[in-house]
Structures are given as structure tokens and as C-alpha cells.
Scaffold this motif. Structure first.
Motif: not given
Length: 87
Positions: A14-17, A21-25, A29-31, A82-86
């Protein structure tokens, strides 16, 4: 083959996927860790907080400060959202 990211990542696939997809580290990790836990269900809708558009600029700034978002002092309300959502 999925890479082992060490003991701090509970679900490497899941972490790699998420990273792909562009998620931060941090977000990936949280998800990934939440999905691997039987006590959490990250796919369900979250809390009852109103959407950011209904927050005051001061409240958005305070939240951005909690998350240590750089440049928050110079941001407009829309830029803070926008910054909070990112993050």
C-alpha cells in the motif's frame, strides 16, 4: 516484488502504491499503517469537521501552523486551503 520499508511501515505494498500516486512519505506511511491495523478503518468517512471553505482564515492559518506548512504567513485563504489539502 515489494520492497521492505522496515518496521515503521506496516503495509509495504500500500505504501509503494500511494508513493507512486504522488503521496508524500508521511501521508503514505499513515495510510498504509492505518490499513494494516485492525483497530482503524481509513476507508470510512472521517470526522464531522466542516469543509475548509467554511473555516475562517485565522483558523486555517492555525491549522497550517500546527502542520508546519512553510510560507503560511503570506498565503491567502484559498492558498491556505490548497496547502492544507496537499499536506
Amino acid at each position: 516484488m515489494t520492497k521492505d520499508h522496515g518496521p515503521s511501515i506496516k503495509d509495504d505494498e500500500t505504501y509503494e502504491a500511494l508513493r507512486k500516486d504522488g503521496a508524500s512519505k508521511q501521508k503514505a506511511a499513515r495510510i498504509a499503517n492505518a490499513q494494516a491495523s485492525d483497530d482503524q478503518n481509513p476507508s470510512k468517512k472521517g470526522g464531522k469537521a466542516p469543509p475548509y471553505e467554511e473555516w475562517t482564515k485565522d483558523a486555517l492559518y492555525d491549522r497550517a501552523q500546527e502542520l508546519e506548512i512553510d510560507g503560511r504567513s503570506d498565503m491567502s485563504k484559498d492558498e491556505l486551503i490548497e496547502a492544507l489539502r496537499k499536506s
